[in-house]
Design a protein around this motif. Structure first.
Motif, mmCIF file in Angstrom:
data_model
loop_
_atom_site.group_PDB
_atom_site.id
_atom_site.type_symbol
_atom_site.label_atom_id
_atom_site.label_comp_id
_atom_site.label_asym_id
_atom_site.label_seq_id
_atom_site.Cartn_x
_atom_site.Cartn_y
_atom_site.Cartn_z
ATOM 1 N N ARG A 151 0.798 -1.215 0.000
ATOM 2 C CA ARG A 151 0.000 0.000 0.000
ATOM 3 C C ARG A 151 0.833 1.269 0.000
ATOM 4 N NH1 ARG A 151 -1.991 -3.536 3.570
ATOM 5 N NH2 ARG A 151 -0.989 -2.480 5.309
ATOM 6 N N GLY A 152 2.122 1.156 0.201
ATOM 7 C CA GLY A 152 2.953 2.344 0.241
ATOM 8 C C GLY A 152 2.881 3.048 1.584
ATOM 9 N N GLU A 153 3.538 4.194 1.692
ATOM 10 C CA GLU A 153 3.556 4.948 2.932
ATOM 11 C C GLU A 153 3.895 6.401 2.641
ATOM 12 O OE1 GLU A 153 6.606 3.731 5.597
ATOM 13 O OE2 GLU A 153 8.125 3.599 4.039
ATOM 14 N N ASN A 154 3.590 7.256 3.593
ATOM 15 C CA ASN A 154 3.946 8.662 3.493
ATOM 16 C C ASN A 154 5.313 8.867 4.126
ATOM 17 O OD1 ASN A 154 1.553 9.378 2.229
ATOM 18 N ND2 ASN A 154 0.495 9.734 4.161
ATOM 19 N N ALA A 155 6.150 9.631 3.462
ATOM 20 C CA ALA A 155 7.497 9.896 3.951
ATOM 21 C C ALA A 155 7.701 11.394 4.086
ATOM 22 C CB ALA A 155 8.534 9.305 2.997
ATOM 23 N N LEU A 156 8.501 11.772 5.082
ATOM 24 C CA LEU A 156 8.848 13.171 5.286
ATOM 25 C C LEU A 156 10.184 13.466 4.619
ATOM 26 C CD1 LEU A 156 7.924 13.778 9.046
ATOM 27 C CD2 LEU A 156 6.588 14.316 7.013
ATOM 28 N N VAL A 157 10.251 14.580 3.912
ATOM 29 C CA VAL A 157 11.511 15.041 3.335
ATOM 30 C C VAL A 157 12.223 15.873 4.401
ATOM 31 C CG1 VAL A 157 12.590 16.335 1.459
ATOM 32 C CG2 VAL A 157 10.458 15.094 1.063
ATOM 33 N N ASN A 158 13.507 15.613 4.611
ATOM 34 C CA ASN A 158 14.214 16.274 5.708
ATOM 35 C C ASN A 158 14.647 17.691 5.331
ATOM 36 O OD1 ASN A 158 16.121 15.227 3.862
ATOM 37 N ND2 ASN A 158 17.729 15.266 5.422
ATOM 38 N N MET A 159 13.680 18.474 4.860
ATOM 39 C CA MET A 159 13.911 19.856 4.465
ATOM 40 C C MET A 159 12.829 20.735 5.066
ATOM 41 S SD MET A 159 14.737 19.111 0.440
ATOM 42 C CE MET A 159 14.991 20.849 0.053
#
Length: 441
Positions: A160-168
């Motif tokens: 199903r995938g996932e949400n990821a945070l960009v470290n910016m």
């Protein structure tokens, strides 16, 4: 004498049936082989949302009623493969996994059989969280079907995938800044400021014979190092988005200096490694940071004291949460790139003489959840002074020059398998911050 089905036969059939149901539930086909099988109970085909991919895995199911596994604890256990089974599986043209099923608690664990020739590989160590056969194992199972030989390989995205945070973190700075000529070098200017009775400040940079600052130098201690009658206010965007990359690099350096000044009470600067770290409040004392996460109140140990294992009364080292900052200009916006890291001291103040080994050991324990948690922690800390984060103990700061927005969030087509972050090592007994760091949006 009448015929009788033995308990082992029944248990074997129960194990295969339970395994088949488990694979079907995670979306894979499970085809049982004939009764002539010698060590492979079934062939599993990887499917992506019901689409067969012609990627096969050989499966051997081992079932038991309720006995504990060897060396079993809450984290994992050991399982020893029979030599004849290992010899049979090694030349297989399909990846082979062993599935362990326990009827008493209906648990499933799986492990790929190693392809090497070392007899020590008979001993398999199972991690109860990482090696659980459930929906989270889909991508790891798919990955073992891909040949690893050659110059590279592709692991198909499944699940199903996932949400990821960009470290910016987006950066907002004052619309106006000041430039002023000076007859001093940066080194001499620093010496002059340190010799004054007023507290020195270094939230400025020099380019050639010009000082750049967001603060009017006529109203700060910097009046001692500039030509007061030639101070000029200009539009910040003129330098922030200058066409000359060297001008933008000087502006990025100014942002770093301002960041250090804005948080000097809480953050120290490690010049050798180019990182900010949480200061200790007292020698050999831990420090926590409390904040409101996206879901609930949280607290994280940002300075942690690790005791010696041989002598629990003596401090081994002190670990500080840190991050390596990098300011980047992308299109018409500036971002602070936050790379979470760790800084080590002997007592909270004296730098450790051998931090590399300690850092490597701690990095091996990091996974996607802990890194995500650290990024959220740094965002909450950096935004606590401007009111954009609900810090439980925030103090107003009238000299806030930089403000930071939320880290961008992107959707990944697949979840990142946790073992892609590295080999799981033993727990670090000196760390009590993990629970507070794990945070999901």
């Amino acid at each position: 004498m009448s015929k009788k089905i033995t308990d082992n036969q029944l248990l074997g059939e129960i194990g295969e049936t339970a395994a088949r149901l488990r694979f079907l539930k995670i979306g894979f086909q499970f085809d049982v082989r004939s009764r002539l099988e010698a060590g492979v109970d079934a062939i599993v085909e990887v499917m992506d949302n019901g689409v067969p991919l012609a990627q096969m895995i050989a499966v051997q199911v081992k079932a038991r009623h309720g006995n504990a596994y060897a060396s079993e604890d809450e984290n994992g256990f050991t399982y020893i493969v029979r030599s004849e089974d290992l010899e049979y599986w090694r030349p297989s043209n399909l990846p082979v996994i062993i599935v362990l099923y326990r009827d008493s608690d209906e648990t499933f664990f799986w492990k790929e059989i190693p392809r090497g020739s070392d007899d020590s590989e008979r001993r398999l160590r199972f991690d109860k969280k990482l090696d659980c056969l459930d929906a989270d194992a889909v991508d790891r199972l798919a990955a073992i079907t891909v040949p690893k030989a050659g110059f590279g390989y592709y692991i198909p995205p499944l699940g199903r995938g996932e949400n990821a945070l960009v470290n910016m973190l987006p950066v907002t700075f004052p619309p106006e800044m000041y430039v002023a000529p000076t007859t001093h070098s940066a080194k001499d200017a620093g010496r002059i400021l340190l010799d004054l009775d007023e507290p020195a400040r270094f939230d400025w940079v020099m380019k050639s014979d010009t000082l750049w600052s967001f603060q009017d130098p006529r109203k700060t201690v910097c009046r001692e190092i500039v030509e007061l009658d030639q101070v000029e206010a200009i539009d910040t965007r003129h330098l922030a988005f200058h066409e000359d990359v060297h001008e933008r690099n000087v502006f990025a350096h100014l942002l770093r200096r301002v960041l250090g000044h804005q948080f000097y009470k809480d953050l120290g600067w490690d010049k050798d490694r180019g990182q900010f770290y949480f200061k200790a409040l007292a020698a050999n004392a831990s420090r926590s940071f409390s904040y409101k996460s996206s879901k609930q109140k949280a607290s994280s140990a940002v300075v942690n004291v690790a005791m010696q294992k041989a002598d629990p009364t003596r401090v081994s080292f002190v670990r500080h949460h840190s991050f390596i900052p990098r300011f980047e200009n992308l299109m018409d916006e500036w971002f602070l790139v936050v790379n979470p890291n760790y800084y080590f001291t002997t007592n909270g103040f004296q730098p450790h003489s051998y931090p590399a080994e300690l850092l490597a050991g701690k990095k091996r324990l990091d996974n996607s959840a802990s890194l995500r948690g650290q990024l959220i922690l740094w965002h909450r800390f950096l935004t606590r002074q401007d009111g954009s984060a609900d810090d439980l103990f925030a103090e107003p700061n009238l000299e806030v020059q930089l403000k930071f927005g939320e880290p961008p969030e992107v959707h990944l087509a697949t979840k990142v398998p946790e073992d892609a972050w590295g080999t799981k090592k033993a727990k670090d007994n000196g760390d009590d911050s993990t629970q507070a760091e794990i945070e999901f949006l």
